[in-house]
Design a protein around this motif. Structure first.
Motif, PDB file in Angstrom:
ATOM      1  N   PRO A  73      45.604  36.092  42.303  1.00 38.45           N
ATOM      2  CA  PRO A  73      44.522  37.072  42.150  1.00 38.45           C
ATOM      3  C   PRO A  73      44.666  37.950  40.911  1.00 38.45           C
ATOM      4  N   LEU A  74      45.889  38.391  40.606  1.00 44.83           N
ATOM      5  CA  LEU A  74      46.108  39.228  39.426  1.00 44.83           C
ATOM      6  C   LEU A  74      45.981  38.406  38.151  1.00 44.83           C
ATOM      7  N   MET A  75      46.467  37.160  38.165  1.00 50.31           N
ATOM      8  CA  MET A  75      46.319  36.302  36.994  1.00 50.31           C
ATOM      9  C   MET A  75      44.851  36.082  36.675  1.00 50.31           C
ATOM     10  N   ARG A  76      44.042  35.859  37.707  1.00 55.17           N
ATOM     11  CA  ARG A  76      42.602  35.687  37.500  1.00 55.17           C
ATOM     12  C   ARG A  76      41.995  36.957  36.908  1.00 55.17           C
ATOM     13  N   LEU A 110      33.735  33.903  26.576  1.00 54.78           N
ATOM     14  CA  LEU A 110      33.062  33.485  27.805  1.00 54.78           C
ATOM     15  C   LEU A 110      33.847  32.382  28.503  1.00 54.78           C
ATOM     16  N   ALA A 111      34.380  31.440  27.723  1.00 53.04           N
ATOM     17  CA  ALA A 111      35.177  30.356  28.305  1.00 53.04           C
ATOM     18  C   ALA A 111      36.431  30.903  28.978  1.00 53.04           C
ATOM     19  N   THR A 112      37.059  31.905  28.359  1.00 55.53           N
ATOM     20  CA  THR A 112      38.237  32.530  28.964  1.00 55.53           C
ATOM     21  C   THR A 112      37.868  33.228  30.269  1.00 55.53           C
ATOM     22  N   THR A 113      36.737  33.921  30.276  1.00 54.56           N
ATOM     23  CA  THR A 113      36.278  34.588  31.493  1.00 54.56           C
ATOM     24  C   THR A 113      35.970  33.575  32.595  1.00 54.56           C
ATOM     25  N   ILE A 114      35.327  32.476  32.221  1.00 51.79           N
ATOM     26  CA  ILE A 114      35.012  31.431  33.196  1.00 51.79           C
ATOM     27  C   ILE A 114      36.299  30.848  33.788  1.00 51.79           C
ATOM     28  N   SER A 115      37.313  30.668  32.944  1.00 53.28           N
ATOM     29  CA  SER A 115      38.580  30.129  33.439  1.00 53.28           C
ATOM     30  C   SER A 115      39.209  31.075  34.455  1.00 53.28           C
ATOM     31  N   GLY A 116      39.077  32.384  34.237  1.00 50.90           N
ATOM     32  CA  GLY A 116      39.578  33.337  35.214  1.00 50.90           C
ATOM     33  C   GLY A 116      38.801  33.295  36.521  1.00 50.90           C
ATOM     34  N   LEU A 117      37.489  33.158  36.440  1.00 46.40           N
ATOM     35  CA  LEU A 117      36.668  33.062  37.642  1.00 46.40           C
ATOM     36  C   LEU A 117      36.989  31.800  38.435  1.00 46.40           C
ATOM     37  N   LEU A 118      37.272  30.708  37.718  1.00 43.30           N
ATOM     38  CA  LEU A 118      37.609  29.455  38.393  1.00 43.30           C
ATOM     39  C   LEU A 118      39.023  29.471  38.968  1.00 43.30           C
ATOM     40  N   GLY A 119      39.859  30.354  38.451  1.00 40.65           N
ATOM     41  CA  GLY A 119      41.254  30.371  38.889  1.00 40.65           C
ATOM     42  C   GLY A 119      42.126  29.429  38.094  1.00 40.65           C
ATOM     43  N   SER A 120      41.772  29.198  36.822  1.00 36.42           N
ATOM     44  CA  SER A 120      42.552  28.298  35.976  1.00 36.42           C
ATOM     45  C   SER A 120      43.321  29.112  34.945  1.00 36.42           C
ATOM     46  N   LEU A 168      36.351  31.935  46.190  1.00 33.41           N
ATOM     47  CA  LEU A 168      36.142  33.054  47.105  1.00 33.41           C
ATOM     48  C   LEU A 168      37.400  33.894  47.285  1.00 33.41           C
ATOM     49  N   HIS A 169      38.521  33.452  46.696  1.00 37.29           N
ATOM     50  CA  HIS A 169      39.762  34.204  46.819  1.00 37.29           C
ATOM     51  C   HIS A 169      39.656  35.521  46.055  1.00 37.29           C
ATOM     52  N   PRO A 170      40.430  36.528  46.415  1.00 40.64           N
ATOM     53  CA  PRO A 170      40.301  37.848  45.778  1.00 40.64           C
ATOM     54  C   PRO A 170      40.739  37.848  44.322  1.00 40.64           C
ATOM     55  N   ILE A 171      40.208  38.799  43.583  1.00 33.63           N
ATOM     56  CA  ILE A 171      40.569  39.025  42.178  1.00 33.63           C
ATOM     57  C   ILE A 171      41.041  40.468  42.057  1.00 33.63           C
ATOM     58  N   THR A 172      42.224  40.671  41.485  1.00 38.97           N
ATOM     59  CA  THR A 172      42.785  42.015  41.363  1.00 38.97           C
ATOM     60  C   THR A 172      43.122  42.310  39.907  1.00 38.97           C
ATOM     61  N   PHE A 173      43.433  43.575  39.630  1.00 41.84           N
ATOM     62  CA  PHE A 173      43.824  43.984  38.277  1.00 41.84           C
ATOM     63  C   PHE A 173      44.746  45.190  38.372  1.00 41.84           C
ATOM     64  N   GLN A 174      45.738  45.226  37.480  1.00 42.67           N
ATOM     65  CA  GLN A 174      46.655  46.364  37.403  1.00 42.67           C
ATOM     66  C   GLN A 174      46.604  46.942  35.992  1.00 42.67           C
TER      67      GLN A 174
END
Length: 332
Positions: free
Chosen positions: A68-71, A256-266, A200-206
């Motif tokens: 979640p934090l990596m995403r 945008l591609a980097t953001t999409i990769s985070g949304l996908l969990g890659s 659908l898994h959570p996304i977090t940030f620190q």
């Protein structure tokens, strides 16, 4: 993605999912970059791949807060890059090339420990070092170095991939364990839909990671700027001066591609310098090659037998590839 999963000691299923979504992100990013749409996409042959720029920060995030934090940091990194795009000309003057080089070198230094650990085939503290793993890692690294120093054309540009597959073949010949792991892949389905439930898994940030994230995102953006500038010079040599419009649009597409990769969990994706070098060497510069390559990446993501096979690459081989990549980043 395979190196990343190996450092986290994750399951084969996790590695397969990470490779699958990383291929999807790379394919989508390559297509967006090649299609010169309004305000997005450079229209140049500048495909996206999972590079080492965000590897150390992604590992730190995964160790602290898991996937979640990596995403979360990957999504924010992409947003930062898109915000930087309109002022990239001024930013290049604020951050001289030697500052960018220092950032890239520090990223390379940060992966030394994990690369050496993998090179010796170690997973947990106290694991015994096997001579055969050292031999496989050393041969893989030497092949990469020899191909880079004395190879020409395709061999020189793709020395890393050649070294990985050569080391993998050697490991399969010498260590029955690696061969047995690969044989398990035959039980996997040839074609299957990716498990999109992970979206659908959570996304977090620190916020403790914000400053190193900004520094690395700026360095990655300037790297993309250099790649797009090289692609423009190759594709449009008749230009008397730099046309910043497609370059800005290309940086937006990369973000945008980097953001999409985070949304996908890659893993985070960005532009590939080696592919631009290959395009310059072969003089094959059509942007539609990037579109086709992106489509191939997307299609291959639906073949779990392939992604499972890639997850079986031995750790000494992956460690050798990390040492090789890290040395290049330090020398940058």
């Amino acid at each position: 993605p395979i190196i990343f999963s190996g450092q986290l000691n994750e399951t084969a299923e996790f590695t397969t999912a990470l490779v699958t979504f990383s291929m999807l992100a790379s394919g989508i990013g390559s297509i967006i970059q090649a299609l010169r749409l309004p305000y997005i996409g450079s229209g140049y042959l500048c495909p996206n791949l999972c590079g080492p720029s965000y590897l150390s920060l992604s590992l730190s995030a995964a160790w602290v807060g898991g996937l979640p934090l990596m995403r979360g940091i990957t999504i924010v990194a992409g947003l930062i890059e898109m915000l930087i795009a309109p002022v990239i000309q001024k930013l290049k003057n604020v951050f001289p090339i030697y500052i960018v080089g220092l950032v890239v070198a520090l990223v390379g230094i940060s992966i030394i420990q994990i690369s050496v650990t993998s090179f010796f085939g170690l997973t947990f503290q106290g694991d015994a070092i096997r001579d055969i793993d050292i031999f496989i890692g050393a041969v893989s690294l030497l092949i990469m170095v020899f191909c880079n120093l004395w190879g020409k054309g395709f061999v020189k540009i793709y020395c890393l991939i050649i070294g990985i597959f050569s080391g993998w073949i050697l490991a399969l010949m010498l260590v029955p364990e690696y061969w047995q792991n690969l044989l398990l892949v035959k039980d996997k389905p040839l074609f299957a839909m990716p498990n999109f439930n992970t979206l659908l898994h959570p996304i977090t940030f620190q916020f403790s990671l914000l400053i190193p994230l900004i520094v690395i995102a700026i360095g990655s953006t300037l790297k993309t700027f250099g790649n797009l500038l090289a692609a423009q010079k190759l594709s449009e040599p008749e230009l008397g001066q730099v046309n910043f419009v497609p370059i800005r649009n290309g940086i937006v597409a990369d973000g945008l591609a980097t953001t999409i990769s985070g949304l996908l969990g890659s893993m985070a994706v960005d532009t590939s310098s080696s592919n631009i070098g290959l395009a310059g060497a072969t003089k094959v510069l059509s942007r539609w090659i990037s579109v086709v390559a992106g489509a191939i990446f997307i299609v291959l993501a639906f073949f779990p037998m392939l992604t499972n096979a890639l997850s079986c690459i031995p750790k000494p081989v992956l460690g050798a590839s990390l040492i090789f990549s890290g040395c290049f980043m330090i020398c940058a």
